[in-house]
Design an enzyme around this catalytic site. Sequence first.
Site, PDB file in Angstrom:
ATOM      1  N   SER A 296       0.887  -1.170   0.000  1.00  0.00           N
ATOM      2  CA  SER A 296       0.000   0.000   0.000  1.00  0.00           C
ATOM      3  C   SER A 296       0.921   1.214   0.000  1.00  0.00           C
ATOM      4  O   SER A 296       1.246   1.770   1.042  1.00  0.00           O
ATOM      5  CB  SER A 296      -0.897   0.009   1.244  1.00  0.00           C
ATOM      6  OG  SER A 296      -1.728  -1.116   1.262  1.00  0.00           O
TER       7      SER A 296
ATOM      8  N   LYS B  79      -6.327   2.911  -2.827  1.00  0.00           N
ATOM      9  CA  LYS B  79      -6.128   2.082  -1.624  1.00  0.00           C
ATOM     10  C   LYS B  79      -6.046   2.961  -0.369  1.00  0.00           C
ATOM     11  O   LYS B  79      -6.625   2.643   0.676  1.00  0.00           O
ATOM     12  CB  LYS B  79      -4.851   1.249  -1.789  1.00  0.00           C
ATOM     13  CG  LYS B  79      -4.409   0.506  -0.550  1.00  0.00           C
ATOM     14  CD  LYS B  79      -5.374  -0.582  -0.140  1.00  0.00           C
ATOM     15  CE  LYS B  79      -5.005  -1.172   1.200  1.00  0.00           C
ATOM     16  NZ  LYS B  79      -5.983  -2.122   1.691  1.00  0.00           N
TER      17      LYS B  79
ATOM     18  N   LYS C 124      -0.035   5.122   8.336  1.00  0.00           N
ATOM     19  CA  LYS C 124       0.687   5.479   7.100  1.00  0.00           C
ATOM     20  C   LYS C 124      -0.290   5.683   5.947  1.00  0.00           C
ATOM     21  O   LYS C 124      -0.205   6.665   5.197  1.00  0.00           O
ATOM     22  CB  LYS C 124       1.689   4.343   6.794  1.00  0.00           C
ATOM     23  CG  LYS C 124       2.382   4.359   5.464  1.00  0.00           C
ATOM     24  CD  LYS C 124       1.795   3.413   4.417  1.00  0.00           C
ATOM     25  CE  LYS C 124       1.648   1.975   4.830  1.00  0.00           C
ATOM     26  NZ  LYS C 124       1.096   1.096   3.823  1.00  0.00           N
TER      27      LYS C 124
HETATM   28  P1  NDP Z   1       4.328  -6.564   7.933  1.00  0.00           P
HETATM   29  O1  NDP Z   1       4.822  -5.472   8.790  1.00  0.00           O
HETATM   30  O2  NDP Z   1       3.711  -7.775   8.539  1.00  0.00           O
HETATM   31  O3  NDP Z   1       5.508  -7.088   6.972  1.00  0.00           O
HETATM   32  C1  NDP Z   1       6.367  -6.195   6.318  1.00  0.00           C
HETATM   33  C2  NDP Z   1       7.278  -6.954   5.378  1.00  0.00           C
HETATM   34  O4  NDP Z   1       8.205  -6.030   4.806  1.00  0.00           O
HETATM   35  C3  NDP Z   1       8.114  -8.026   6.056  1.00  0.00           C
HETATM   36  O5  NDP Z   1       8.370  -9.050   5.121  1.00  0.00           O
HETATM   37  C4  NDP Z   1       9.395  -7.269   6.392  1.00  0.00           C
HETATM   38  O6  NDP Z   1      10.515  -8.094   6.536  1.00  0.00           O
HETATM   39  C5  NDP Z   1       9.541  -6.451   5.141  1.00  0.00           C
HETATM   40  N1  NDP Z   1      10.374  -5.270   5.358  1.00  0.00           N
HETATM   41  C6  NDP Z   1      10.172  -4.263   6.245  1.00  0.00           C
HETATM   42  N2  NDP Z   1      11.150  -3.327   6.131  1.00  0.00           N
HETATM   43  C7  NDP Z   1      11.988  -3.771   5.168  1.00  0.00           C
HETATM   44  C8  NDP Z   1      13.173  -3.252   4.605  1.00  0.00           C
HETATM   45  N3  NDP Z   1      13.699  -2.075   4.993  1.00  0.00           N
HETATM   46  N4  NDP Z   1      13.804  -3.967   3.631  1.00  0.00           N
HETATM   47  C9  NDP Z   1      13.271  -5.162   3.218  1.00  0.00           C
HETATM   48  N5  NDP Z   1      12.153  -5.710   3.719  1.00  0.00           N
HETATM   49  C10 NDP Z   1      11.506  -5.006   4.685  1.00  0.00           C
HETATM   50  O7  NDP Z   1       3.332  -5.879   6.906  1.00  0.00           O
HETATM   51  P2  NDP Z   1       2.072  -6.519   6.132  1.00  0.00           P
HETATM   52  O8  NDP Z   1       2.482  -7.784   5.477  1.00  0.00           O
HETATM   53  O9  NDP Z   1       0.896  -6.490   7.034  1.00  0.00           O
HETATM   54  O10 NDP Z   1       1.823  -5.380   5.032  1.00  0.00           O
HETATM   55  C11 NDP Z   1       2.596  -5.267   3.834  1.00  0.00           C
HETATM   56  C12 NDP Z   1       1.919  -4.201   2.965  1.00  0.00           C
HETATM   57  O11 NDP Z   1       0.587  -4.636   2.673  1.00  0.00           O
HETATM   58  C13 NDP Z   1       1.795  -2.834   3.666  1.00  0.00           C
HETATM   59  O12 NDP Z   1       1.959  -1.800   2.752  1.00  0.00           O
HETATM   60  C14 NDP Z   1       0.367  -2.871   4.220  1.00  0.00           C
HETATM   61  O13 NDP Z   1      -0.144  -1.556   4.401  1.00  0.00           O
HETATM   62  C15 NDP Z   1      -0.349  -3.670   3.137  1.00  0.00           C
HETATM   63  N6  NDP Z   1      -1.574  -4.360   3.561  1.00  0.00           N
HETATM   64  C16 NDP Z   1      -1.622  -5.143   4.686  1.00  0.00           C
HETATM   65  C17 NDP Z   1      -2.791  -5.771   5.063  1.00  0.00           C
HETATM   66  C18 NDP Z   1      -2.905  -6.641   6.280  1.00  0.00           C
HETATM   67  O14 NDP Z   1      -4.046  -7.067   6.606  1.00  0.00           O
HETATM   68  N7  NDP Z   1      -1.822  -6.984   6.978  1.00  0.00           N
HETATM   69  C19 NDP Z   1      -4.037  -5.582   4.274  1.00  0.00           C
HETATM   70  C20 NDP Z   1      -3.855  -4.841   3.051  1.00  0.00           C
HETATM   71  C21 NDP Z   1      -2.668  -4.226   2.739  1.00  0.00           C
HETATM   72  P3  NDP Z   1      10.883  -8.756   7.976  1.00  0.00           P
HETATM   73  O15 NDP Z   1      10.147 -10.068   8.007  1.00  0.00           O
HETATM   74  O16 NDP Z   1      12.345  -8.863   7.932  1.00  0.00           O
HETATM   75  O17 NDP Z   1      10.404  -7.782   9.039  1.00  0.00           O
END
Ligand code: NDP
Length: 293
Positions: free
Chosen positions: A94, A169, A238
């Site tokens: 997102s 979104k 965010k």
């Molecule tokens: P999480 O916080 O659970 O996961 C974030 C992911 O990004 C992890 O794989 C993390 O790796 C990785 N990450 C974070 N920082 C870095 C970095 N600097 N470099 C590389 N990898 C990084 O988030 P979500 O999965 O919940 O959300 C992901 C996206 O989807 C967001 O934009 C969110 O707004 C969107 N979203 C989420 C929903 C939900 O229900 N959860 C619904 C709809 C959209 P690591 O495992 O190492 O921390």
Amino acid sequence: MSQRIGFIGLGAIGLPMAGHVAKAFDTVVWNRTRARAEELAQRARVTISDDPAALAKSVDVVITCLPTSVEVQEIVESIGGSWRKGQLLVDCTSGDPAGSRRAAAYLEERGVGFVDAPVSGGTSGAEAGTLTVMLGGEEPWIGRAREVIAPFAGKVVHVGPVGTAHALKAMNNALLAINIQAAGEALAALVKLGVSGKAALEVINASSGRSNVTENLIPERVLTRGWPRTFRLALLDKDVGIALKVLEDTGVPSDAIGVAKRVFAQGRKTLGEEADHVELIKEIEKTAGVEIR
Ligand code: NDP
């Protein structure tokens, strides 16, 4: 011709999405914390890559699902010279419209396509493979993006050029935030008057005030006092910030969404980076001195 897919970002929602992709395509994954990739490899047929550039070298399409457009840009640039003409990046983060246009411009110089493809439907929709996916970009990239997201998508809508899906979104999630806040306040007051949360929702959900928050989130998470953590409040904060910026850029009033931004930013400060988005209602309960039951 079957495409080889690379998936970057196995977080709360990325991991189940990647699991579906792996059932349909030869799939390579990379996650900053390798243990998450290993967790996925135990239940899906995926190859784990050591870094994003190595992953990009070995695939046709890269899918990213990261917290914000900042991390997406970092990954895009870290792949740098390893991008190949004709490849496509499908960004399911997102993200923000300006960030997606920046990534698209960087990739276009290298002959690589970009489609913003944020998702809606939560982790349960991701597990079920029924997410709503909005697409921003141009043909022929849109057609290719449709193929690779199909394994986790229920509904797919092409909404406009690059960045428009991220704008949409953000607006959707601003409405979610407003609904959480408003429903939390309304129910806290009703419970203080002696109306049970269950009775209040029975009426609201048969009336014009209903929403996904009243129909699903509050019954499943607040009335049960379960408070599961599936979507971080920090990420919703965010998203509301992105929506606010879009309103400013387009010269549209932002009174309602501006209040939601202030409230969610404060909730993020108080509850921390790991709290779930629905936990904002805990703050309302605390201030009101009541539990919604
Ligand atoms: P999480 O916080 O659970 O996961 C974030 C992911 O990004 C992890 O794989 C993390 O790796 C990785 N990450 C974070 N920082 C870095 C970095 N600097 N470099 C590389 N990898 C990084 O988030 P979500 O999965 O919940 O959300 C992901 C996206 O989807 C967001 O934009 C969110 O707004 C969107 N979203 C989420 C929903 C939900 O229900 N959860 C619904 C709809 C959209 P690591 O495992 O190492 O921390």
